[in-house]
Design a protein around this motif. Structure first.
Motif, PDB file in Angstrom:
ATOM      1  N   LEU A 159       0.691  -1.152  -0.024  1.00 40.16           N
ATOM      2  CA  LEU A 159       0.034  -0.112   0.137  1.00 40.16           C
ATOM      3  C   LEU A 159       0.949   1.096  -0.108  1.00 40.16           C
ATOM      4  O   LEU A 159       1.772   1.430   1.002  1.00 40.16           O
ATOM      5  CB  LEU A 159      -1.067   0.024   1.029  1.00 40.16           C
ATOM      6  N   SER A 162       1.969   3.816   2.935  1.00 39.42           N
ATOM      7  CA  SER A 162       1.374   3.284   4.269  1.00 39.42           C
ATOM      8  C   SER A 162       2.621   3.395   5.338  1.00 39.42           C
ATOM      9  O   SER A 162       2.162   3.700   6.685  1.00 39.42           O
ATOM     10  CB  SER A 162       0.791   2.181   4.056  1.00 39.42           C
ATOM     11  N   ARG A 207      -7.607   0.466   1.743  1.00 34.88           N
ATOM     12  CA  ARG A 207      -7.052   1.394   0.722  1.00 34.88           C
ATOM     13  C   ARG A 207      -8.190   2.667   1.099  1.00 34.88           C
ATOM     14  O   ARG A 207      -7.294   3.898   1.027  1.00 34.88           O
ATOM     15  CB  ARG A 207      -7.151   1.151  -0.608  1.00 34.88           C
ATOM     16  N   TRP A 214      -2.895   0.552  -4.137  1.00 34.13           N
ATOM     17  CA  TRP A 214      -2.036  -0.737  -3.991  1.00 34.13           C
ATOM     18  C   TRP A 214      -1.104  -0.883  -5.097  1.00 34.13           C
ATOM     19  O   TRP A 214      -1.768  -0.779  -6.231  1.00 34.13           O
ATOM     20  CB  TRP A 214      -3.377  -1.955  -4.002  1.00 34.13           C
TER      21      TRP A 214
END
Length: 280
Positions: A159, A162, A207, A214
């Motif tokens: 991700l 992140s 998400r 992604w």
């Protein structure tokens, strides 16, 4: 995902990319013969246990229709010498790479996470820190596909950005899957599977909650993805008829503290012996 091969000879550039992206995708840097030998050793074991389709070529890794496989760490232990050599031999490319990246002597965990993922749903999204956070946070995962992995077979997905989410780090990222409340005798976390550590089994929900995209890739024999403990990641669904074989191994500077659950001849892991009590 973007590859980082152009940075391989410059430690400071690899470190900068890791801070920026949370991962390094490196193409063709591992010994392909060892990768394929490790794959064959795993598939030989599965075939001898009657879990593969006998009518298909061994190296295709096609399971019988009624077989569901996922986490198979026992197939990564000392009887799989090619995999042990690939991941941990100081004279092989992965350990050389980590010495260059970390800038000093390297310690690796003795436990190896091996997956033989049957057709079906992928691995739910998570961060590794909740599973191995009792030592240094400067710990890195090496995800190695044991064979070519296209989008149909699925593979690692990460991700975007992140690892920079401070709120996630302070909340979910501060947890320990093997921590339990001593003052609660019936705390379900005291059992081996009390808390599985997943963020969610729905990647779209994660998400939408955390933002970013992604990021995905197709992988070939010899590729490796190295990523940090705070990067949200998971496995794509396997929509092929084949097993997806991959290993996860962990590396850090030898001078920094290590999580005792994953070190030694018989690591305790997430067993009862690995639990740690606290007052809640």
């Amino acid at each position: 995902m973007r590859d980082a091969n152009a940075l391989l000879q410059r430690r400071e550039l690899m470190q900068e990319r890791m801070r920026e992206d949370g991962y390094l995708l490196l193409r063709g840097v591992l010994e392909q013969d060892l990768v394929l030998h490790a794959r064959k050793t795993v598939l030989d074991s599965l075939q001898s246990d009657g879990q593969l389709d006998p009518g298909m070529p061994l190296m295709d890794g096609v399971p019988k229709s009624d077989i569901k496989l996922s986490f198979q760490p026992e197939l990564a232990q000392k009887n799989n010498q090619p995999l042990q050599q690939l991941l941990y031999d100081t004279n092989c490319n992965l350990m050389r790479l980590f010495r260059r990246f970390l800038g000093g002597p390297v310690l690796h965990f003795d436990f190896t996470w091996l997956r033989c993922l049957s057709p079906g749903l992928g691995t739910p999204s998570h961060c590794d820190i909740v599973f191995m956070g009792r030592g240094t946070r400067n710990l890195y995962t090496a995800w190695v596909p044991l064979g070519d992995v296209d989008f149909l077979t699925g593979g690692l997905m990460v991700l975007e950005n992140s690892h920079t989410n401070g709120r996630l780090r302070e909340t979910y990222g501060s947890r320990d899957v093997d921590s339990y409340c001593e003052n609660r005798p019936n705390d379900p976390a005291l059992t081996a599977n009390g808390y599985n550590g997943w963020l969610s089994e729905d990647p779209n929900l994660i998400r939408e909650s955390l933002g970013g995209r992604w990021l995905v890739a197709e992988y070939e024999v010899g590729d490796v993805v190295i990523f940090c403990m705070d990067l949200v990641h998971g496995g794509m669904d396997n929509r092929s008829n084949r097993l997806r074989l991959s290993s996860d191994s962990r590396y850090q500077l030898a001078s920094e503290p290590a999580d005792e659950r994953w070190i030694g001849e018989n690591p305790s892991g997430h067993s009862r012996a690995g639990k740690r009590g606290r007052i809640c």
